[in-house]
Design an enzyme around this catalytic site. Structure first.
Site, mmCIF file in Angstrom:
data_model
loop_
_atom_site.group_PDB
_atom_site.id
_atom_site.type_symbol
_atom_site.label_atom_id
_atom_site.label_comp_id
_atom_site.label_asym_id
_atom_site.label_seq_id
_atom_site.Cartn_x
_atom_site.Cartn_y
_atom_site.Cartn_z
ATOM 1 N N SER A 256 0.729 -1.036 0.041
ATOM 2 C CA SER A 256 -0.048 0.120 -0.438
ATOM 3 C C SER A 256 0.572 1.264 -0.075
ATOM 4 O O SER A 256 1.723 1.268 0.481
ATOM 5 C CB SER A 256 -0.710 -0.046 1.209
ATOM 6 N N TYR B 28 -1.823 -1.404 10.528
ATOM 7 C CA TYR B 28 -1.806 -2.216 9.602
ATOM 8 C C TYR B 28 -0.678 -1.340 9.035
ATOM 9 O O TYR B 28 -0.634 -2.607 8.363
ATOM 10 C CB TYR B 28 -3.942 -0.792 9.046
ATOM 11 N N LYS C 241 1.716 -3.878 6.859
ATOM 12 C CA LYS C 241 2.713 -3.763 5.461
ATOM 13 C C LYS C 241 3.970 -3.631 4.856
ATOM 14 O O LYS C 241 4.489 -4.009 4.486
ATOM 15 C CB LYS C 241 1.249 -2.871 4.643
HETATM 16 P P1 NAD Z 1 -11.632 -7.084 0.729
HETATM 17 O O1 NAD Z 1 -11.217 -7.024 2.295
HETATM 18 O O2 NAD Z 1 -12.206 -7.087 0.190
HETATM 19 O O3 NAD Z 1 -10.223 -8.787 0.208
HETATM 20 C C1 NAD Z 1 -9.479 -9.368 0.995
HETATM 21 C C2 NAD Z 1 -10.215 -10.759 1.363
HETATM 22 O O4 NAD Z 1 -8.929 -11.461 2.304
HETATM 23 C C3 NAD Z 1 -10.959 -11.061 2.041
HETATM 24 O O5 NAD Z 1 -12.267 -11.562 0.967
HETATM 25 C C4 NAD Z 1 -11.063 -11.492 3.200
HETATM 26 O O6 NAD Z 1 -12.365 -12.960 3.193
HETATM 27 C C5 NAD Z 1 -9.921 -12.659 2.821
HETATM 28 N N1 NAD Z 1 -8.959 -12.815 3.824
HETATM 29 C C6 NAD Z 1 -8.732 -11.887 5.224
HETATM 30 N N2 NAD Z 1 -7.815 -12.697 5.877
HETATM 31 C C7 NAD Z 1 -7.590 -13.628 5.449
HETATM 32 C C8 NAD Z 1 -6.581 -14.763 5.937
HETATM 33 N N3 NAD Z 1 -6.583 -14.837 6.930
HETATM 34 N N4 NAD Z 1 -7.279 -16.111 4.991
HETATM 35 C C9 NAD Z 1 -7.363 -16.293 4.107
HETATM 36 N N5 NAD Z 1 -8.528 -15.124 3.658
HETATM 37 C C10 NAD Z 1 -8.720 -13.918 4.038
HETATM 38 O O7 NAD Z 1 -9.520 -6.184 0.692
HETATM 39 P P2 NAD Z 1 -9.294 -5.463 -0.637
HETATM 40 O O8 NAD Z 1 -9.842 -4.174 -0.428
HETATM 41 O O9 NAD Z 1 -9.439 -6.373 -2.058
HETATM 42 O O10 NAD Z 1 -7.592 -5.253 -0.360
HETATM 43 C C11 NAD Z 1 -6.704 -6.843 -0.840
HETATM 44 C C12 NAD Z 1 -5.419 -6.363 -0.587
HETATM 45 O O11 NAD Z 1 -5.330 -5.190 -0.750
HETATM 46 C C13 NAD Z 1 -4.865 -6.630 1.165
HETATM 47 O O12 NAD Z 1 -3.777 -6.989 1.176
HETATM 48 C C14 NAD Z 1 -5.453 -4.844 1.195
HETATM 49 O O13 NAD Z 1 -4.406 -4.342 2.296
HETATM 50 C C15 NAD Z 1 -4.151 -4.389 0.229
HETATM 51 N N6 NAD Z 1 -4.805 -2.826 0.168
HETATM 52 C C16 NAD Z 1 -6.076 -1.940 -0.010
HETATM 53 C C17 NAD Z 1 -6.131 -1.337 -0.787
HETATM 54 C C18 NAD Z 1 -7.630 -0.960 -0.770
HETATM 55 O O14 NAD Z 1 -8.283 0.572 -0.481
HETATM 56 N N7 NAD Z 1 -8.725 -1.282 -0.814
HETATM 57 C C19 NAD Z 1 -5.232 -0.741 -0.700
HETATM 58 C C20 NAD Z 1 -3.728 -0.850 -0.484
HETATM 59 C C21 NAD Z 1 -3.492 -2.484 -0.372
HETATM 60 C C1 WQD Z 2 -9.379 9.071 1.245
HETATM 61 C C2 WQD Z 2 -9.295 11.022 1.613
HETATM 62 C C3 WQD Z 2 -9.924 11.695 4.116
HETATM 63 C C4 WQD Z 2 -13.500 8.921 4.100
HETATM 64 C C5 WQD Z 2 -6.907 4.519 3.248
HETATM 65 C C6 WQD Z 2 -5.744 3.787 4.125
HETATM 66 C C7 WQD Z 2 -4.092 3.417 3.081
HETATM 67 C C8 WQD Z 2 -5.241 2.387 1.778
HETATM 68 C C9 WQD Z 2 -6.063 3.167 1.278
HETATM 69 C C10 WQD Z 2 -5.475 0.170 2.504
HETATM 70 C C11 WQD Z 2 -8.873 11.646 3.173
HETATM 71 C C12 WQD Z 2 -11.233 11.984 3.353
HETATM 72 C C13 WQD Z 2 -12.126 9.998 3.872
HETATM 73 C C14 WQD Z 2 -14.337 10.199 4.243
HETATM 74 C C15 WQD Z 2 -13.316 12.478 4.019
HETATM 75 N N1 WQD Z 2 -5.874 1.266 2.728
HETATM 76 N N2 WQD Z 2 -12.565 10.951 3.709
HETATM 77 N N3 WQD Z 2 -14.412 11.372 4.249
HETATM 78 O O1 WQD Z 2 -7.211 7.606 3.817
HETATM 79 O O2 WQD Z 2 -6.155 7.834 1.546
HETATM 80 O O3 WQD Z 2 -6.583 5.769 2.885
HETATM 81 O O4 WQD Z 2 -7.241 3.773 2.498
HETATM 82 O O5 WQD Z 2 -5.612 -0.725 2.469
HETATM 83 O O6 WQD Z 2 -3.670 2.156 3.529
HETATM 84 O O7 WQD Z 2 -5.064 4.587 4.594
HETATM 85 O O8 WQD Z 2 -8.496 6.690 2.098
HETATM 86 O O9 WQD Z 2 -10.244 7.079 1.040
HETATM 87 O O10 WQD Z 2 -10.437 6.721 3.651
HETATM 88 O O11 WQD Z 2 -9.490 9.207 2.514
HETATM 89 O O12 WQD Z 2 -13.264 13.058 4.090
HETATM 90 O O13 WQD Z 2 -15.468 9.776 5.083
HETATM 91 O O14 WQD Z 2 -10.888 10.642 1.768
HETATM 92 O O15 WQD Z 2 -9.527 12.281 4.504
HETATM 93 O O16 WQD Z 2 -8.521 12.303 2.040
HETATM 94 P P1 WQD Z 2 -6.599 6.876 2.491
HETATM 95 P P2 WQD Z 2 -9.644 7.041 2.287
#
Ligand code: NAD
Ligand code: WQD
Length: 338
Positions: free
Chosen positions: A124, A148, A152
């Protein structure tokens, strides 16, 4: 080639599986359904005509992983499984270190035992902490401000050590910026349980009438309009980034790190305006205090992925908002339970 997709029922994983199937690859999904519903697989089948093999289980269960590797001829692993709620990670750090860090250790142990050498890991942009400048390059310093993000960062560091000890491995770390949007059909999308933490699902739930108004966290940042600026990337572009990583780096031994972002930043108020345009609904919002831990602005320099993976994002902000609205309006309460 079969690719094990941990967390493949989740938001990013399910979109990636659709793109993989359409490209002729064979995903094998492993998920414990902690944050997803099995009905997602019905939608993947509806879109592609293929129902991926699905193992319900946990990445921390070594015997279960050994069974999956023994039964399936896996060439690579895309590792999405993990927990991702920043606020919850502050309340329950052990849960995050166990799931995200320990889970990855068990997975890599099982890969090594099964002679599977290719891994793509979901990291991330949070690992850049509060960056000194934007756009952010992969060689910028890393840091973490919450458990979190630290989970990562720890996994990135552990994978670096594992690669030193096993240089035959191909390990690709993908640092996602802010994934949003949905499959253009409206069949797949983001389905947060409870109150959404992230901006886009919150806005779309206001638009569909599930929430009264959006709280805008701070309007006094040094940005274009005072609200936070982020690099929102369409989930299908992100999914395609994994295919590019598999094709270009998955076969080459090495430790590879790429930003997956667009290189563009949009403010919270610009996102609200764009979503109102896409949905035709006026999005009510109120200015609220800053959210602790938030940074002013964050966007990627995506040049490395472009030159080495031949990948770049192609969806526009209008695509992101229109596709999200299609998903949310067709599925106002998310995926059905079984
Ligand atoms: P998500 O929660 O929709 O998908 C994650 C999946 O992993 C879920 O289906 C959950 O049931 C499964 N899971 C969790 N723990 C598990 C375990 N111990 N064993 C087996 N399955 C498990 O999340 P997402 O948004 O699709 O994110 C996927 C990955 O990308 C995550 O690692 C997340 O940290 C990373 N990521 C997401 C974002 C975001 O904003 N969505 C941003 C950066 C990184
Ligand atoms: C975006 C912008 C908020 C909600 C987070 C995690 C990051 C990654 C992605 C991973 C910011 C503003 C948000 C609301 C708002 N996650 N906001 N009202 O914070 O960039 O990143 O999600 O798995 O690790 O930190 O994303 O979508 O939460 O926020 O004003 O109700 O929207 O302050 O400026 P962020 P976000």
């Amino acid at each position: 080639m079969k690719v094990l997709v941990t967390g493949g029922v989740g938001y990013i994983g399910s979109h990636t599986c659709v793109q993989m199937i359409e490209a002729g690859m064979t995903p094998v999904i492993l998920d414990n359904l902690y944050n997803s519903k099995e009905t997602v697989l019905d939608r993947v089948e509806k879109l592609t005509g293929v129902r991926p093999v699905f193992y319900k289980g946990d990445i921390r269960d070594r015997a279960f992983l050994d069974q999956v590797f023994a039964e399936q001829d896996i060439g690579s692993v895309i590792h999405f499984a993990g927990l991702k709620a920043v606020g919850e990670s502050v309340e329950q750090p052990l849960k995050y270190y166990d799931n995200n860090v320990n889970g990855t250790l068990v997975l890599v142990e099982a890969m090594l035992a099964a002679d599977v050498n290719s891994l793509i890991f979901s990291s991330s942009a949070t690992v850049y902490g509060d960056p000194a400048s934007v756009p952010i390059r992969e060689d910028f310093p890393t840091s973490a401000t919450n458990p979190y993000g630290r989970s990562k960062l720890m996994v990135e560091e552990i994978l670096t050590d594992i690669h030193k000890a096993h240089p035959e491995m191909s390990i690709t770390i993908l640092r996602y910026f802010n994934p949003v949007g949905s499959h253009k059909s409206g069949e797949l999308g983001e389905d947060p349980q409870g109150i959404p933490n992230n901006l886009m699902p919150f806005i779309s739930q206001v638009a569909v009438g599930r929430r009264e108004y959006l709280s805008v966290f701070g309007n006094d940042y040094p940005t274009v309009d005072g609200t936070g600026v982020r690099d929102y990337i369409h989930v299908v572009d992100l999914a395609n980034g994994h295919l590019a990583a598999l094709n270009h780096r998955g076969k080459t031994a090495g430790l590879h790190i790429y930003n997956l972002g667009t290189g563009n930043g949009y403010s919270v108020l610009q996102m609200v305006k764009a979503f109102s345009k896409a949905s035709g609904v006026n999005i009510e919002y109120k200015i609220a205090p800053r959210r602790p831990g938030d940074i002013a602005e964050c966007w990627a320099d995506p040049a490395k992925a472009k030159s080495e993976l031949q990948w770049q994002a192609s969806h526009t902000l209008d695509d992101m908002t229109a596709d999200t609205w299609r998903w949310q309006s067709q599925n106002p309460t998310g995926y059905p339970s079984k």
